[in-house]
Enzyme design. Sequence first.
Site, PDB file in Angstrom:
ATOM      1  N   GLY A  14      -4.013  -8.615  12.753  1.00  0.00           N
ATOM      2  CA  GLY A  14      -4.032  -7.416  11.373  1.00  0.00           C
ATOM      3  C   GLY A  14      -4.934  -8.235  10.455  1.00  0.00           C
ATOM      4  N   GLY A  65      -0.071 -13.060  12.065  1.00  0.00           N
ATOM      5  CA  GLY A  65      -1.089 -14.292  11.618  1.00  0.00           C
ATOM      6  C   GLY A  65      -2.137 -14.614  12.808  1.00  0.00           C
ATOM      7  N   CYS A  77      10.572   0.958   7.500  1.00  0.00           N
ATOM      8  CA  CYS A  77      10.521   2.137   6.120  1.00  0.00           C
ATOM      9  C   CYS A  77      11.881   2.115   5.639  1.00  0.00           C
ATOM     10  CB  CYS A  77       9.963   3.168   6.827  1.00  0.00           C
ATOM     11  SG  CYS A  77       8.288   3.032   7.271  1.00  0.00           S
ATOM     12  N   VAL A  92       0.804  -1.296  -0.046  1.00  0.00           N
ATOM     13  CA  VAL A  92       0.086   0.006  -0.219  1.00  0.00           C
ATOM     14  C   VAL A  92       0.839   1.239   0.100  1.00  0.00           C
ATOM     15  CG1 VAL A  92      -1.708   1.406   1.293  1.00  0.00           C
ATOM     16  CG2 VAL A  92      -2.029  -1.006   0.933  1.00  0.00           C
ATOM     17  N   ILE A 114       5.363  -9.308  14.962  1.00  0.00           N
ATOM     18  CA  ILE A 114       6.441  -9.072  13.829  1.00  0.00           C
ATOM     19  C   ILE A 114       5.585  -8.222  12.798  1.00  0.00           C
ATOM     20  CG2 ILE A 114       7.980 -11.059  13.754  1.00  0.00           C
ATOM     21  CD1 ILE A 114       6.242 -12.261  11.732  1.00  0.00           C
ATOM     22  N   ASN A 115       6.541  -7.570  12.161  1.00  0.00           N
ATOM     23  CA  ASN A 115       5.693  -6.672  10.942  1.00  0.00           C
ATOM     24  C   ASN A 115       6.141  -7.683   9.627  1.00  0.00           C
ATOM     25  OD1 ASN A 115       4.845  -4.702   9.133  1.00  0.00           O
ATOM     26  ND2 ASN A 115       6.423  -3.170  10.040  1.00  0.00           N
ATOM     27  N   LYS A 142       8.249  -1.121  16.486  1.00  0.00           N
ATOM     28  CA  LYS A 142       7.870  -2.251  15.857  1.00  0.00           C
ATOM     29  C   LYS A 142       8.998  -2.455  14.755  1.00  0.00           C
ATOM     30  CE  LYS A 142       4.022  -3.419  12.772  1.00  0.00           C
ATOM     31  NZ  LYS A 142       2.471  -2.930  12.202  1.00  0.00           N
TER      32      LYS A 142
END
Length: 303
Positions: free
Chosen positions: A264, A243, A129, A71, A190-191, A164
């Site tokens: 998520g 998950g 990022c 995204v 986790i990301n 994060k």
Amino acid sequence: MADLSVKVCGTDFKNPIIPASGVFGYGREYEELFPLDKLGGIATKGTTLHLRTGNLAPRIAETPSGMLNSVGLQNPGIDHFIDTELPYLLTKNLVVLANIAGSTPDECAEVAAKLEDTDVHMIELNISCPNVKQGGAAFGTSCEMAAEVTKRVRAVTKKPLVVKLSPNVTSITDIAKSVEAAGADAVSLINTLLGMRIDINTGRPILRNNVGGMSGPAVFPIAVRMVWQVANAVNIPVIGMGGVSSGRDAIELMMAGASAIQVGAAIFTDPYAPVRIIEEMNDWLDSKGIASVKNIIGTVKPW
């Protein structure tokens, strides 16, 4: 009913369930389905210094037992968040974690500084990022960069700071220890895992960005392993995610060492997932005669 309350960084949550950043927006749409005060907290859409339109479509792709997304941190910018979204969320009787991001350490610090005089409860710093000053490598892929951006944000805010973590690293425990030393009050993990799908009829990647972050049930065992490793490597709280789609999943991550849980991708297939997970956790605790969810944190017994 079991006591589902938890405390993270001195902040009280009525229960440990938090919709993860990027899947729940600012909660407005979901309030049409259930009261937001049923939740322990909310991690807001990743917010940057200025408005971002995100990546070009297609930016979502299905995978077995999960999904890919690229995204690109589409969001209205920190000033809009402070003026419009935060006042709304602060009326909802839940903990607000403002998820922030930037392309340089200075930019991350500038976003955090703008939140210092607000009533937001916690800041969640996304270090997945790309750091444009380091050739585009993600902040969270080296101990040095992770520590640098954490230090810069720590210097401008007294808010509880959650960092994060990215799973796309050689040793997530080393990253966790480096941000702890740099001033993080907690870590969340986790990301998403970096993945790719290809349309075999066109020969092109399905995502316009070529690669994207994988989430969903397929990544859950990796999340359990990493949460367990990190919880045993640092002395600060861990917020687990990756998950989670059921109360049993949330219990499992808390046994691995998580003090709270973010949900998520499950929300995309079941928008009621967060409140259902809260109910399932309570039912399991009651069935085992466990009075408080705090009693299961870090109780896994390795062989």
